[in-house]
Design an enzyme around this catalytic site. Structure first.
Site, PDB file in Angstrom:
ATOM      1  N   ASP A 211      38.389  47.656  30.509  1.00 62.78           N
ATOM      2  CA  ASP A 211      38.100  48.471  31.683  1.00 62.78           C
ATOM      3  C   ASP A 211      36.643  48.938  31.680  1.00 62.78           C
ATOM      4  OD1 ASP A 211      38.650  49.746  34.050  1.00 62.78           O
ATOM      5  OD2 ASP A 211      39.593  51.490  33.126  1.00 62.78           O
ATOM      6  N   GLY A 212      36.091  49.101  32.875  1.00 63.53           N
ATOM      7  CA  GLY A 212      34.758  49.693  32.991  1.00 63.53           C
ATOM      8  C   GLY A 212      33.680  48.763  33.536  1.00 63.53           C
ATOM      9  N   ASN A 213      34.068  47.554  33.935  1.00 68.60           N
ATOM     10  CA  ASN A 213      33.062  46.616  34.467  1.00 68.60           C
ATOM     11  C   ASN A 213      32.382  47.162  35.723  1.00 68.60           C
ATOM     12  OD1 ASN A 213      33.948  44.874  32.514  1.00 68.60           O
ATOM     13  ND2 ASN A 213      35.064  43.526  33.902  1.00 68.60           N
ATOM     14  N   GLY A 214      33.209  47.737  36.614  1.00 71.82           N
ATOM     15  CA  GLY A 214      32.675  48.233  37.888  1.00 71.82           C
ATOM     16  C   GLY A 214      31.682  49.365  37.662  1.00 71.82           C
TER      17      GLY A 214
ATOM     18  N   ARG B 267      29.795  45.148  41.862  1.00 70.55           N
ATOM     19  CA  ARG B 267      30.852  45.156  40.852  1.00 70.55           C
ATOM     20  C   ARG B 267      31.012  43.787  40.177  1.00 70.55           C
ATOM     21  NH1 ARG B 267      34.496  48.948  40.676  1.00 70.55           N
ATOM     22  NH2 ARG B 267      36.109  47.447  40.120  1.00 70.55           N
TER      23      ARG B 267
ATOM     24  N   SER C  14      45.407  41.712  36.752  1.00 69.31           N
ATOM     25  CA  SER C  14      46.795  42.170  36.883  1.00 69.31           C
ATOM     26  C   SER C  14      47.353  41.783  38.251  1.00 69.31           C
ATOM     27  CB  SER C  14      46.860  43.690  36.717  1.00 69.31           C
ATOM     28  OG  SER C  14      46.359  44.322  37.882  1.00 69.31           O
TER      29      SER C  14
ATOM     30  N   LEU D 240      42.883  31.718  15.571  1.00 72.41           N
ATOM     31  CA  LEU D 240      43.095  32.872  16.466  1.00 72.41           C
ATOM     32  C   LEU D 240      43.844  32.402  17.705  1.00 72.41           C
ATOM     33  CD1 LEU D 240      42.389  35.826  17.460  1.00 72.41           C
ATOM     34  CD2 LEU D 240      40.358  34.819  18.520  1.00 72.41           C
TER      35      LEU D 240
ATOM     36  N   SER E 292      48.641  50.818  32.348  1.00 72.07           N
ATOM     37  CA  SER E 292      48.430  49.964  33.517  1.00 72.07           C
ATOM     38  C   SER E 292      49.310  48.713  33.541  1.00 72.07           C
ATOM     39  CB  SER E 292      46.954  49.571  33.633  1.00 72.07           C
ATOM     40  OG  SER E 292      46.162  50.721  33.762  1.00 72.07           O
TER      41      SER E 292
ATOM     42  N   HIS F 275      31.645  42.320  36.221  1.00 74.97           N
ATOM     43  CA  HIS F 275      32.654  41.382  35.715  1.00 74.97           C
ATOM     44  C   HIS F 275      31.976  40.217  34.976  1.00 74.97           C
ATOM     45  CE1 HIS F 275      35.663  43.661  37.676  1.00 74.97           C
ATOM     46  NE2 HIS F 275      35.384  43.268  38.914  1.00 74.97           N
TER      47      HIS F 275
ATOM     48  N   TRP G 113      30.011  49.991  34.940  1.00 78.19           N
ATOM     49  CA  TRP G 113      28.827  49.447  34.251  1.00 78.19           C
ATOM     50  C   TRP G 113      27.833  48.934  35.298  1.00 78.19           C
ATOM     51  CZ3 TRP G 113      26.105  44.943  34.083  1.00 78.19           C
ATOM     52  CH2 TRP G 113      25.253  44.740  32.986  1.00 78.19           C
TER      53      TRP G 113
END
Ligand code: FPP
Length: 234
Positions: free
Chosen positions: A8-11, A21, A53, A119, A182, A25, A13
């Site tokens: 979370d927090g791309n927008g 925005r 989502s 991984l 969320s 991303h 940033w």
């Protein structure tokens, strides 16, 4: 160890820099590369990232299109790196609403990296935990499933297009300062340790991941039981 991250927090940033925005991303996708590398180095076995989502369809059409384009580009661009570094890619979530282009990129990436055992990188796209649990319950009720938890989880893997058996999340990280789940991996997070950081996702790096792992190492996990010391004394 299974680590899951709500990126979370791309927008914010981007907004702090006077950028659209979508630039946030794009920067967030670079952070994904960093964290995948760091997770592999740290010996994490499974990393699940929340990329898009089911509720994200409600964002402006331009942002939705940019996010899905970015995902496709990420899959096409990173598959080689993943294959070379034994990272097995699996996109979980709904597939019935994704474009043929994106579906092809997902299938290409999953096929090419299928042998990776260092991984397991799971990227959640058009994902909703409530939707997946509901669909699984419907299937379990309509078929001749035994009703056992293992059978339920196997059905959930089918619903989620998970190529690996569903496993509990050990550590859930959420960047960006908010403290909520969320609709992410609600079943799998039943006993997850939660870690929240104010760091915005595009700024999250290997140090941030190390801090989260360090914090996790200090947690006492009891899974509803008593601490070992108390247990042994009884
Ligand atoms: C939440 O930040 C982030 C998303 C909805 C998308 C996450 C996508 C990426 C990190 C990039 C693409 C992913 C991959 C795997 C290549 P927000 O936009 O809600 O931020 P805000 O809360 O600051 O507005």
């Amino acid at each position: 160890m299974h680590v899951a991250i709500i990126m979370d927090g791309n927008g914010r940033w981007a907004a702090r820099r006077g950028l659209p925005r979508t630039a946030g991303h794009a920067q967030g996708a670079k952070a994904v590369r960093r964290i995948v590398e760091a997770a592999a180095r740290a010996g994490i076995e499974t990393l699940t990232l929340y990329a898009f989502s089911c509720d994200n369809w409600g964002r402006p059409a331009g942002e939705v299109a940019a996010l899905l384009r970015l995902l496709r580009r990420y899959l096409l661009g990173e598959t080689r790196y993943c294959a070379e570094n034994r990272v097995r890619v699996n996109v979980i979530g709904r597939r019935d609403r994704l474009s043929p282009d994106l579906l092809r990129a997902i299938e290409f990436s999953e096929r090419t990296t299928a042998k990776g055992s260092r991984l397991h990188l799971r990227i959640a796209v058009d994902y909703s935990a409530r939707h997946s649990i509901l669909q699984t319950a419907r299937r379990a009720l309509s078929g001749d499933a035994s009703g056992e938890e293992m059978e339920f989880l196997r059905l959930m893997d089918e619903v989620n297009h998970s190529t690996l058996a569903t496993e509990g999340v050990d550590l859930l990280i959420r960047t960006g300062g908010e403290k909520r789940l969320s609709d992410f991996l609600l079943w799998e997070c039943a006993y997850a340790e939660l870690y929240f950081t104010d760091c915005l996702w595009p700024d999250f790096d290997a140090n941030g991941l190390d801090q989260a792992l360090h914090d996790y190492a200090g947690r006492q996990r009891r899974f509803g039981r008593l601490p070992d010391a108390v247990d042994a004394a009884l």
